[in-house]
Motif scaffolding. Structure first.
Motif, PDB file in Angstrom:
ATOM      1  N   TRP A  58      -4.569  55.387  35.661  1.00 30.42           N
ATOM      2  CA  TRP A  58      -3.149  55.703  35.786  1.00 30.42           C
ATOM      3  C   TRP A  58      -2.629  55.144  37.105  1.00 30.42           C
ATOM      4  N   CYS A  59      -1.548  54.365  37.031  1.00 35.73           N
ATOM      5  CA  CYS A  59      -0.873  53.827  38.215  1.00 35.73           C
ATOM      6  C   CYS A  59      -1.899  53.194  39.179  1.00 35.73           C
ATOM      7  N   ALA A  60      -2.694  52.303  38.635  1.00 35.91           N
ATOM      8  CA  ALA A  60      -3.863  51.785  39.348  1.00 35.91           C
ATOM      9  C   ALA A  60      -3.528  51.080  40.653  1.00 35.91           C
ATOM     10  N   ASP A  61      -2.383  50.427  40.721  1.00 41.19           N
ATOM     11  CA  ASP A  61      -2.058  49.657  41.920  1.00 41.19           C
ATOM     12  C   ASP A  61      -1.413  50.494  43.023  1.00 41.19           C
ATOM     13  N   LEU A  62      -1.041  51.743  42.733  1.00 43.70           N
ATOM     14  CA  LEU A  62      -0.346  52.567  43.710  1.00 43.70           C
ATOM     15  C   LEU A  62      -1.080  53.847  44.072  1.00 43.70           C
ATOM     16  N   HIS A  63      -1.809  54.419  43.128  1.00 39.70           N
ATOM     17  CA  HIS A  63      -2.509  55.675  43.407  1.00 39.70           C
ATOM     18  C   HIS A  63      -3.785  55.360  44.161  1.00 39.70           C
ATOM     19  N   GLU A  64      -3.914  55.922  45.368  1.00 42.04           N
ATOM     20  CA  GLU A  64      -5.008  55.544  46.257  1.00 42.04           C
ATOM     21  C   GLU A  64      -6.374  55.825  45.649  1.00 42.04           C
ATOM     22  N   GLU A  65      -6.553  56.980  45.049  1.00 39.50           N
ATOM     23  CA  GLU A  65      -7.825  57.310  44.410  1.00 39.50           C
ATOM     24  C   GLU A  65      -7.752  56.945  42.936  1.00 39.50           C
ATOM     25  N   PRO A  66      -8.732  56.197  42.413  1.00 33.48           N
ATOM     26  CA  PRO A  66      -8.710  55.884  40.983  1.00 33.48           C
ATOM     27  C   PRO A  66      -8.618  57.158  40.149  1.00 33.48           C
ATOM     28  N   LEU A  67      -7.725  57.135  39.172  1.00 41.06           N
ATOM     29  CA  LEU A  67      -7.415  58.338  38.402  1.00 41.06           C
ATOM     30  C   LEU A  67      -7.130  57.968  36.960  1.00 41.06           C
ATOM     31  N   ARG A  68      -7.718  58.737  36.063  1.00 42.34           N
ATOM     32  CA  ARG A  68      -7.379  58.663  34.644  1.00 42.34           C
ATOM     33  C   ARG A  68      -6.929  60.058  34.214  1.00 42.34           C
ATOM     34  N   VAL A  69      -5.954  60.122  33.339  1.00 45.29           N
ATOM     35  CA  VAL A  69      -5.376  61.426  33.036  1.00 45.29           C
ATOM     36  C   VAL A  69      -4.805  61.455  31.623  1.00 45.29           C
ATOM     37  N   SER A  70      -4.971  62.602  30.965  1.00 50.34           N
ATOM     38  CA  SER A  70      -4.271  62.928  29.726  1.00 50.34           C
ATOM     39  C   SER A  70      -3.574  64.253  29.949  1.00 50.34           C
TER      40      SER A  70
END
Length: 259
Positions: A58-70
């Motif tokens: 999710w928002c890979a280029d802006l969110h500092e920590e890699p995150l996946r979310v549902s």
């Protein structure tokens, strides 16, 4: 003006989410619907939210920590393309990347709200149910966290459950949040609820009050229910880690009596 229902008794009948109540994207104004769509299904009277191995960041280029979310939410508000106006900004300088229609499904101001849910998480994932200010004004940005459970805080027969108030952009609130151990198996169904009154909050698990606070937001809030994965927390032995999944059997909300 926010116009939404004052009561909710969601039992997930049928095979799809009710679009008049639920928005199955996680803050898509900061990314896009394509990048923020929840992996979800409705079957057998339950909502299943999961994060399969091929789900993108999710928002890979802006969110500092890699995150996946549902995650699903019961409201959504953002400004026009290029605007800085949008719910739950996670860093300075964010701009709306994709315009979204304003949506108010269920946005109570006070009442009893509860979710019956169970989660399958590992040391790199978590699930949560929280209420977030609708941010029609910037200061209406506080959060009521009813249950936030990280997999690395789950033990046999107990788990640390995050409960409380997060101040965020609301100057009228005081940060008052903690994750304390409760004797529950989070892989089994439990009902996590809050009685929200002017100036007070009473949090409960399976009908038993576990925390009281002498403060509360005083504006409409939307529901947020989701499961999260943090790939950076993966270790060499996580090949067998389960797919993070959150199963919800009901969501209820109703006004409280004056007493």
């Amino acid at each position: 003006m926010v116009n939404s229902r004052v009561e909710l008794d969601e039992r997930f009948a049928g095979d799809t989410l009710d679009p008049d109540v639920w928005f199955p994207y996680y803050l898509p104004h900061w990314s896009s619907r394509a990048e923020s769509a929840a992996t979800c299904s409705v079957r057998g009277g339950e909502l299943h939210l999961s994060i399969p191995v091929d789900q993108p960041l999710w928002c890979a280029d802006l969110h500092e920590e890699p995150l996946r979310v549902s995650c699903i939410q019961s409201g959504s508000l953002a400004g026009p393309l290029g605007s800085a106006v949008g719910q739950q900004p996670f860093r300075d300088g964010l701009r709306v990347r994709e315009e979204q229609p304003t949506m108010w499904g269920y946005t109570p101001r006070y009442g009893h709200v509860e979710v019956r849910m169970r989660g399958v998480v590992s040391a790199r994932s978590m699930f949560a149910f929280w209420m977030s200010g609708i941010e029609d004004r910037p200061e209406r940005a506080g959060e009521i966290c009813v249950a936030e459970i990280f997999g690395d805080a789950v033990r046999d027969g107990s788990a640390d459950v995050g409960i409380g108030v997060k101040r965020l952009g609301d100057p009228a609130l005081t940060q008052e949040f903690a994750a304390d151990p409760l004797g529950i198996d989070v892989a089994e169904f439990h009902t996590y609820g809050v009685d929200w009154r002017p100036g007070s909050l009473a949090f409960s698990v399976d009908g038993q009050v576990v925390r009281r606070l002498d403060q509360a937001p005083d504006y409409p809030m939307q529901l947020m229910i989701g499961v999260f994965d943090f790939p950076a927390k993966a270790t060499t032995d996580t090949g067998a880690a389960p797919v993070p999944e959150l199963v919800v059997s009901h969501v209820r909300g109703h006004p409280l009596s004056s007493g």
